[in-house]
Design a protein around this motif. Structure first.
Motif, PDB file in Angstrom:
ATOM      1  N   LEU A  70      42.397  57.321  47.519  1.00 21.93           N
ATOM      2  CA  LEU A  70      41.424  56.299  47.240  1.00 21.93           C
ATOM      3  C   LEU A  70      41.267  55.935  45.915  1.00 21.93           C
ATOM      4  O   LEU A  70      40.937  54.749  45.224  1.00 21.93           O
ATOM      5  N   LYS A  71      41.327  57.109  45.160  1.00 24.76           N
ATOM      6  CA  LYS A  71      41.211  57.082  43.522  1.00 24.76           C
ATOM      7  C   LYS A  71      42.523  55.931  43.125  1.00 24.76           C
ATOM      8  O   LYS A  71      42.241  55.242  42.317  1.00 24.76           O
ATOM      9  N   ASN A  72      43.730  56.081  43.509  1.00 20.82           N
ATOM     10  CA  ASN A  72      44.667  55.221  43.244  1.00 20.82           C
ATOM     11  C   ASN A  72      44.628  53.854  43.428  1.00 20.82           C
ATOM     12  O   ASN A  72      44.878  52.953  42.709  1.00 20.82           O
ATOM     13  N   MET A  73      43.908  53.837  44.765  1.00 21.36           N
ATOM     14  CA  MET A  73      43.655  52.011  45.112  1.00 21.36           C
ATOM     15  C   MET A  73      42.872  51.522  44.383  1.00 21.36           C
ATOM     16  O   MET A  73      42.949  50.499  43.663  1.00 21.36           O
ATOM     17  N   LEU A  74      41.521  52.203  43.992  1.00 19.62           N
ATOM     18  CA  LEU A  74      40.598  51.648  43.200  1.00 19.62           C
ATOM     19  C   LEU A  74      41.010  51.571  41.676  1.00 19.62           C
ATOM     20  O   LEU A  74      40.834  50.575  40.948  1.00 19.62           O
ATOM     21  N   ALA A  75      42.136  52.381  41.160  1.00 20.52           N
ATOM     22  CA  ALA A  75      42.470  52.383  39.648  1.00 20.52           C
ATOM     23  C   ALA A  75      43.513  51.016  39.811  1.00 20.52           C
ATOM     24  O   ALA A  75      43.252  50.394  38.663  1.00 20.52           O
ATOM     25  N   VAL A  76      44.136  50.738  40.835  1.00 18.04           N
ATOM     26  CA  VAL A  76      44.890  49.314  40.865  1.00 18.04           C
ATOM     27  C   VAL A  76      43.973  48.311  40.565  1.00 18.04           C
ATOM     28  O   VAL A  76      44.093  47.297  39.732  1.00 18.04           O
ATOM     29  N   VAL A  77      42.731  48.284  41.206  1.00 21.00           N
ATOM     30  CA  VAL A  77      41.779  47.338  41.099  1.00 21.00           C
ATOM     31  C   VAL A  77      41.271  47.173  39.576  1.00 21.00           C
ATOM     32  O   VAL A  77      41.213  46.060  38.974  1.00 21.00           O
ATOM     33  N   ILE A  78      40.972  48.321  39.093  1.00 25.39           N
ATOM     34  CA  ILE A  78      40.260  48.364  37.796  1.00 25.39           C
ATOM     35  C   ILE A  78      41.401  47.919  36.759  1.00 25.39           C
ATOM     36  O   ILE A  78      41.210  47.045  35.875  1.00 25.39           O
ATOM     37  N   ALA A  79      42.683  48.323  36.821  1.00 22.59           N
ATOM     38  CA  ALA A  79      43.640  47.943  35.869  1.00 22.59           C
ATOM     39  C   ALA A  79      43.883  46.391  35.985  1.00 22.59           C
ATOM     40  O   ALA A  79      43.977  45.652  34.923  1.00 22.59           O
ATOM     41  N   ALA A  80      43.924  45.801  37.111  1.00 21.21           N
ATOM     42  CA  ALA A  80      44.274  44.423  37.404  1.00 21.21           C
ATOM     43  C   ALA A  80      43.237  43.590  36.545  1.00 21.21           C
ATOM     44  O   ALA A  80      43.660  42.751  35.786  1.00 21.21           O
ATOM     45  N   VAL A  81      42.007  43.859  36.789  1.00 22.33           N
ATOM     46  CA  VAL A  81      41.133  43.059  36.131  1.00 22.33           C
ATOM     47  C   VAL A  81      41.110  43.169  34.757  1.00 22.33           C
ATOM     48  O   VAL A  81      41.024  42.286  33.903  1.00 22.33           O
ATOM     49  N   ALA A  82      41.109  44.461  34.064  1.00 23.17           N
ATOM     50  CA  ALA A  82      41.035  44.713  32.799  1.00 23.17           C
ATOM     51  C   ALA A  82      42.379  43.965  32.239  1.00 23.17           C
ATOM     52  O   ALA A  82      42.334  43.181  31.032  1.00 23.17           O
ATOM     53  N   ILE A  83      43.559  44.078  32.933  1.00 22.14           N
ATOM     54  CA  ILE A  83      44.850  43.134  32.281  1.00 22.14           C
ATOM     55  C   ILE A  83      44.661  41.813  32.183  1.00 22.14           C
ATOM     56  O   ILE A  83      45.020  41.071  31.246  1.00 22.14           O
ATOM     57  N   LEU A  84      43.863  41.254  33.022  1.00 22.79           N
ATOM     58  CA  LEU A  84      43.744  39.706  33.118  1.00 22.79           C
ATOM     59  C   LEU A  84      42.706  39.309  31.989  1.00 22.79           C
ATOM     60  O   LEU A  84      43.017  38.479  31.301  1.00 22.79           O
ATOM     61  N   VAL A  85      41.598  40.186  31.530  1.00 21.83           N
ATOM     62  CA  VAL A  85      40.893  39.837  30.503  1.00 21.83           C
ATOM     63  C   VAL A  85      41.796  40.254  29.129  1.00 21.83           C
ATOM     64  O   VAL A  85      41.458  39.267  28.341  1.00 21.83           O
ATOM     65  N   PHE A  86      42.364  41.086  29.014  1.00 21.76           N
ATOM     66  CA  PHE A  86      43.282  41.723  27.922  1.00 21.76           C
ATOM     67  C   PHE A  86      44.381  40.481  27.564  1.00 21.76           C
ATOM     68  O   PHE A  86      44.621  40.021  26.369  1.00 21.76           O
TER      69      PHE A  86
END
Length: 250
Positions: A178-194
């Motif tokens: 579950l941690k890894n699944m949510l980390a994908v979401v967090i990283a994807a959104v942050a990458i779009l912003v960056f």
């Protein structure tokens, strides 16, 4: 770029992906490698999100047998994670490099302390077959973790594993999935912003991404066979080194 630097960046990507799959903390390695290569701290931090993203995906796929039992129930936490990551990434882009540089050693010390305390923060998981998601406390904890992950990210995996252990059910591997699944979401959104903010060092990212992907998949194998203490000790040492490095530069 010198060949030696490229090799070191690739190895840093591999180690980052591996330790993220075990318990988190890979940002210490990628952020440190790019900092020592001379990148500004905001760029190094943003680029770390890009380099770790393939590792999050591959380690998530390696846990797919666990994830397929609860992914529908985890959609709410995924949405909360996206909103938190968006907030954290926007806060980061609102800072300049000197301001962020002043925060970095304190962030690293806090993240290292959190990482070191991880085994004591996570209680014995509840043995239910499926992880329960969506409680108010769990949602608030995940939002706070996602804000931190979008802003800095070092130690995010440990923080998330600890809060999930307190608020969700399931064994270690289910919580890690579950941690890894949510980390994908967090990283994807942050990458779009960056990416929209133009703060990604693409050459360094391209060199480190293959290593991160390989390390993320290998890390699941490591998580099942290698004592976590060995991996955690290495990550803590890297975190302390980077913190004192930034204190010295400040």
């Amino acid at each position: 770029m010198p060949i030696l630097d490229a090799v070191l960046l690739f190895l840093a990507g591999f180690l980052s992906g591996a330790v993220n799959a075990v318990a988190g903390g890979g940002t210490f390695i990628t952020f440190g490698a790019m900092t020592l290569a001379g990148l500004p701290p905001i760029v190094a931090n943003a680029t770390s999100s890009v380099t770790q993203f393939p590792g999050y995906i591959t380690s998530t796929l390696a846990y797919w047998h666990d994830i397929k039992h609860f992914w529908r129930g985890a959609l709410l936490l995924s949405l909360i994670s996206a909103l938190g990551a968006l907030s954290g990434a926007l806060i980061l882009l609102g800072l300049d490099n000197p301001s962020f540089r002043a925060l970095v050693p304190w962030l690293l010390l806090a993240a290292t302390a959190l990482f070191a305390a991880g085994p004591w923060l996570k209680p014995a998981p509840k043995p239910e077959h499926e992880a329960a998601v969506g409680s108010l406390v769990g949602s608030l904890a995940q939002f706070a973790t996602a804000v931190y992950g979008g802003f800095f990210g070092a130690g995010m995996g440990v923080m998330m594993l600890a809060t999930l252990g307190l608020t969700q059910s399931g064994d270690y591997h289910r919580l890690n999935a579950l941690k890894n699944m949510l980390a994908v979401v967090i990283a994807a959104v942050a990458i779009l912003v960056f990416v929209s903010g133009g703060v990604i060092a693409w050459l360094q990212a391209i060199i480190m991404i293959p290593g991160g992907a390989l390390g993320g998949y290998a890390g699941v194998w490591i998580a099942r066979r290698v004592p976590q203490n060995a991996v955690c000790g290495f990550v803590i040492a890297v975190g302390l080194f980077l913190a004192f490095y930034y204190f010295d530069k400040g």
